[in-house]
Write a protein that holds these residues in place. Structure first.
Motif, mmCIF file in Angstrom:
data_model
loop_
_atom_site.group_PDB
_atom_site.id
_atom_site.type_symbol
_atom_site.label_atom_id
_atom_site.label_comp_id
_atom_site.label_asym_id
_atom_site.label_seq_id
_atom_site.Cartn_x
_atom_site.Cartn_y
_atom_site.Cartn_z
ATOM 1 N N LEU A 82 -169.185 -95.964 65.939
ATOM 2 C CA LEU A 82 -169.955 -94.797 66.350
ATOM 3 C C LEU A 82 -171.421 -95.168 66.467
ATOM 4 O O LEU A 82 -171.950 -95.898 65.634
ATOM 5 C CB LEU A 82 -169.823 -93.681 65.313
ATOM 6 N N TYR B 37 -158.649 -90.708 64.869
ATOM 7 C CA TYR B 37 -158.980 -91.728 63.892
ATOM 8 C C TYR B 37 -160.004 -92.619 64.564
ATOM 9 O O TYR B 37 -159.730 -93.221 65.589
ATOM 10 C CB TYR B 37 -157.698 -92.496 63.591
ATOM 11 N N ARG B 38 -161.223 -92.630 64.032
ATOM 12 C CA ARG B 38 -162.221 -93.506 64.657
ATOM 13 C C ARG B 38 -162.953 -94.245 63.566
ATOM 14 O O ARG B 38 -163.294 -93.682 62.536
ATOM 15 C CB ARG B 38 -163.180 -92.693 65.520
ATOM 16 N N GLU B 39 -163.128 -95.503 63.791
ATOM 17 C CA GLU B 39 -163.786 -96.321 62.776
ATOM 18 C C GLU B 39 -165.275 -96.027 62.783
ATOM 19 O O GLU B 39 -165.895 -95.842 63.829
ATOM 20 C CB GLU B 39 -163.541 -97.800 63.066
ATOM 21 N N VAL B 40 -165.829 -96.012 61.597
ATOM 22 C CA VAL B 40 -167.203 -95.570 61.455
ATOM 23 C C VAL B 40 -168.185 -96.526 62.146
ATOM 24 O O VAL B 40 -169.219 -96.113 62.659
ATOM 25 C CB VAL B 40 -167.530 -95.358 59.963
ATOM 26 N N GLU B 41 -167.828 -97.817 62.207
ATOM 27 C CA GLU B 41 -168.780 -98.746 62.822
ATOM 28 C C GLU B 41 -168.725 -98.690 64.348
ATOM 29 O O GLU B 41 -169.550 -99.277 65.021
ATOM 30 C CB GLU B 41 -168.543 -100.179 62.320
#
Lengths: 497, 384
Positions: free
Chosen positions: B33, B27-31
């Motif tokens: 990246l 689960y990784r937040e898009v901001e």
């Protein structure tokens, strides 16, 4: 002439029984010509029409030329047949039989000290007029809806059928409320097994009171723990009439402006009476829109979450960049944001339902402006999430009867998407379908005919076929007499060859 | 009943393991990246890989802004250099949206496969990336040029590659296709080349021409004209122009616009000699006549047609001889064609394909069909 002390004591007992209830009125009077014959009438104030008591009971009796030599039966027959001019008159005896009539607005006439009474229907109380149902509006089609009065409701159904085959069976349920319910069906179409099962379940009900049809629904429902309805409800007599013709059974309940129908299948969530009142192309498009609405309302937050936090590679580059841009500086993770926004939406919905209509506008202003605009500008929530919440909220009203179910489905989908992305979402979708497929409503599979390709079965599922093509009633629900058309020529044909 | 219980257990276990042991873990937040849009690969003198990663720098100052940001990073391996970039950027580099990989000529001449292993192996990188060979000194300077229409150079190159259809001046090859050719010994992989051109005093990118490989080594280039001729032999012409200088003996230059082109390539055995028979069938319209010659009337059109056919045929033949004799590289995929259509013959010549190819003759037959003359029938000239 036999005289019996029991009526005298019945009257006295009744008086003591209702000594603390001033709505129960006793009025004694005698015949002008023969003062030795005394009468007493008793009724509940507020449930009767005083004018008719005066003109149909008291006045004719006082002025009647009665004879003291008549015996009790002759006297009662004379009174009920020649003197009392009310529409519904019957004779009865015994307090246990009398009291229910008294409490439903009848007037009880005691004659002398005899053990028999005359029950005269004088009931009349204030009731709501027949209005357009609020929860099931249509553009075309009839505008009348059920009221709280069971007599009116049954009348509304009866008016649609000029046939002796419409059967209306009354029952009383609830040890304290003795709520009257009416089971309606059409003999010759209805599936006898379903009727038997329904009666069996109603017999088994043991409860002190039924205040709304929902009580009844929950008490006789299959899979009581499932969030999905296995019993339908409607506020409209025309819908009930349509369901009766499909071989379903309707139950009207005293005090509730809705009728419930069994058996209920999943597609009935999506079929609206207006489908049958408008052009079938238009109706089919509307049905497809409702199915799409169901998909969006249940899945949009979950899919958005999965794409943004697990599968960024599935988004078009430009979309990814703009979502990323709007997520900059937002303090919460996407899942928290999603739950927060969905919660805020439900909060607004519940508030605006409970709130007095006068201040209802405040809610929309506060909701739209503060939550929508200000929260994005303050960088508390990202703009795409507002869109997702709004889209979910709006689409959940496309299938209004499923709102409660949708909240649960949506949350389950969202949580599993937050756990393992689209993979989790798909798992819960599969889970939901397994559950739906396992449900039954009065022996009828819940997902009946969903996904069939046989034109005769699919005619009223996703599409609404023209009436010329709707030749048969739904299978399984109706076992005999399946043909809608050509019934006269094929009398006795059971349609199942 | 016992049997059912067993079945139930097995199914439950299968479902549980499906849920627990597979799936997309992070689960990784898009901001969080750093979205890489492209990467350029160079080699430093001491064998160290030097990456120039173009990252989209997203700003939000009232309105969202997208600016390119360049991270330069060194490492003994591609992966190391890519990971080291995290320390400079602060966020993890996200490769799934990378559009281009530019490889310097120097690396390509040594061994391109070495540097592509990461892209081939890693789960995050896509295989539909554009792979380009830099004709500048370093690949990095191409990425750091200025985009004309889009601020992010990689996205501009991506757009240019996608408009290949109406240009036909470089091969349309994505990473997976290149890998596919690389695995196949008898086929010479090709890649488009990229260089910088000066426009309004600023350097901007230009894609055109072909880089020819023999195995994993770059052996030469084709110019843009020859590239088009080559694409004809690969049946990859989907549009573009045919320019006829001094058409049919007149002084006028004529442009034909290609609508549709089909090349039918079949191996044939003629008097014991294996030949490639190529039938090119092109539908064109007269797009421009720079002069007043009559190419519209029936005889005029016949003349133009004959001339165009001859010109295309000559171009293809010249290019074919050049590629075959200079590089001995089967960039056209003739070997595979023979394998598919004459598997028996292929089995015999497979091991000696290079020598066979060096003498492989072409039987070329070009047919140009003039389908129309755009919106007018008469040439533009002053009235008499």
């Amino acid at each position: 002439m036999e005289k019996n002390e029991s009526t005298k004591s019945d009257l006295i007992e009744l008086k003591t029984m209702f000594s603390n209830d001033e709505t129960v009125t006793f009025r004694e009077f005698c015949c002008k010509k023969e003062p030795s014959i005394c009468f007493c009438i008793t009724f509940v104030n507020g449930m009767i029409d005083k004018n008719s008591i005066h003109s149909q009971i008291i006045k004719p009796i006082i002025e009647a030329e009665l004879d003291d030599t008549l015996d009790i039966n002759q006297l009662l027959n004379l009174i009920s047949k020649e003197i009392v001019s009310a529409a519904s008159v019957q004779q009865s005896s015994g307090l246990d039989n009398i009291i229910p009539f008294l409490l439903t607005g009848n007037t009880i006439l005691f004659v002398r000290e005899f053990n028999k009474v005359i029950i005269i229907d004088t009931s009349d109380w204030d009731k709501r007029a027949i209005t357009e149902p609020e929860s099931e509006r249509t553009v075309t089609g009839p505008r009348e809806g059920f009221t709280e009065n069971i007599g009116t409701n049954v009348m509304l159904i009866r008016r649609k059928f000029k046939t002796r085959n419409l059967k209306l069976e009354f029952k009383d349920i609830g040890s304290e409320t003795k709520t009257k319910i009416c089971i309606c069906y059409i003999e010759g179409i209805v599936n006898k097994k379903i009727l038997q099962e329904l009666n069996r379940r109603i017999e088994k009900i043991d409860i002190d009171g039924i205040l709304d049809a929902q009580y009844l629904q929950e008490l006789i429902k299959d899979s009581p723990m499932s969030p999905f309805k296995t019993i339908g409800y409607t506020e409209r007599p025309d819908v009930v009439a349509g369901k009766l013709l499909e071989g379903r059974i309707a139950i009207v309940c005293e005090g509730t402006p809705v009728a419930i129908t069994v058996p209920f299948t999943f597609v009935e969530y999506f079929n609206v009476n207006e489908d049958y009142y408008s052009n079938f192309y238009y109706a089919t498009i509307n049905r497809i829109i409702r199915w799409v609405g169901f998909f969006l309302a249940s899945s949009v937050p979950a899919i958005y979450l999965a794409l943004v936090t697990f599968h960024q590679e599935m988004l078009p580059t430009q979309l990814l960049l703009s979502i990323s841009a709007s997520r900059q500086n937002v303090p919460f993770p996407t899942i928290v944001e999603a739950i927060l926004m969905l919660f805020v939406f439900e909060l607004l919905r519940e508030t605006s339902v409970r709130m007095p209509t006068v201040i209802g506008q405040t809610i929309s202003i506060v909701g739209a402006l503060v939550i929508g605009q200000a929260a994005v500008e303050a960088e508390l929530v990202s703009a795409p999430m507002i869109i997702v919440a709004a889209l979910t909220g709006i689409t959940s009203f496309v299938v209004p009867k499923m709102q409660g179910e949708l909240i649960i489905i949506r949350l389950v989908f969202l949580m599993s998407a937050a756990y393992i992305g689209l993979y989790g979402y798909l798992f819960s979708v599969i889970g939901m379908f397994i559950h739906l497929a396992s449900l039954r409503s009065f022996g009828i599979p819940y997902m009946l005919d969903i996904g069939t390709f046989k034109p005769s079965d699919a005619k009223d599922i996703m599409v609404r076929a023209p009436w010329q093509e709707m030749k048969t009633r739904p299978k399984l629900v109706v076992q005999k007499n399946r043909n809608r058309v050509g019934r006269e020529t094929k009398e006795g044909d059971n349609g199942e060859k | 009943m016992v049997k059912n219980n067993k079945l139930f257990c097995v199914i439950t276990m299968l479902i549980c393991s499906c849920i627990i042991f597979t799936g997309c873990w992070n689960y990784r937040e898009v901001e969080q990246l750093a979205i890489a849009s492209g990467v350029a690969v160079d080699e430093k003198s001491d064998g160290i890989t030097h990456l120039t990663i173009e990252v989209v720098n997203i700003g939000r100052d009232g309105k969202a802004t997208y600016e390119p940001k360049y991270i330069e990073s060194d490492g003994y391996t591609f992966f190391e250099a890519a990971r080291k970039a995290v320390t400079k950027e602060g966020k993890k580099i996200y490769w799934s949206h990378a559009k281009v990989v530019i490889i310097s000529e120097e690396i390509a001449r040594k061994d391109i496969a070495k540097y592509l292993d990461f892209l081939f192996r890693d789960a995050e990188t896509r295989e539909d990336i554009w792979l380009l060979i830099s004709k500048e000194k370093t690949a990095g300077e191409i990425l750091q040029s200025k985009g004309m229409l889009k601020p992010i150079v990689s996205f501009q190159i991506d757009d240019a590659m996608r408009s290949q259809k109406s240009i036909t001046r470089f091969p349309f090859i994505q990473l997976y296709e290149f890998f596919d050719r690389l695995f196949y010994k008898q086929v010479a992989p090709i890649l488009p080349t990229i260089n910088l051109v000066e426009q309004h005093g600023e350097k901007s990118t230009h894609v055109g021409g072909t880089a020819i490989f023999k195995g994993e080594k770059l052996i030469g280039f084709l110019n843009e004209e020859d590239t088009k001729s080559m694409l004809w032999l690969r049946d990859e012409v989907k549009g573009g122009l045919i320019i006829l200088k001094n058409a049919a003996g007149t002084d006028d230059n004529v442009t034909l616009e290609i609508y549709k082109s089909k090349s039918k390539i079949t191996p044939i055995v003629q008097e014991g000699v294996l030949k490639m028979k190529v039938e090119v069938d092109v539908d064109v319209s007269v797009g421009e006549i720079m002069g007043t010659s009559d190419f519209i009337s029936s005889p005029g059109r016949q003349k133009l047609k004959a001339f165009a056919e001859k010109r295309v045929e000559e171009d293809i033949n010249t290019m074919y001889t050049l590629v075959r004799d200079n590089y001995n590289a089967d960039v056209f995929g003739f070997g595979r064609n023979i394998e598919m259509k004459m598997p028996d013959v292929w089995k015999q010549i497979k091991d000696d394909w290079d020598n066979f190819y060096a003498e492989l003759e072409l039987e070329l037959n070009v047919k140009v069909n003039i389908r129309g003359s755009a919106t007018t029938r008469v040439p533009l000239k002053a009235g008499k």
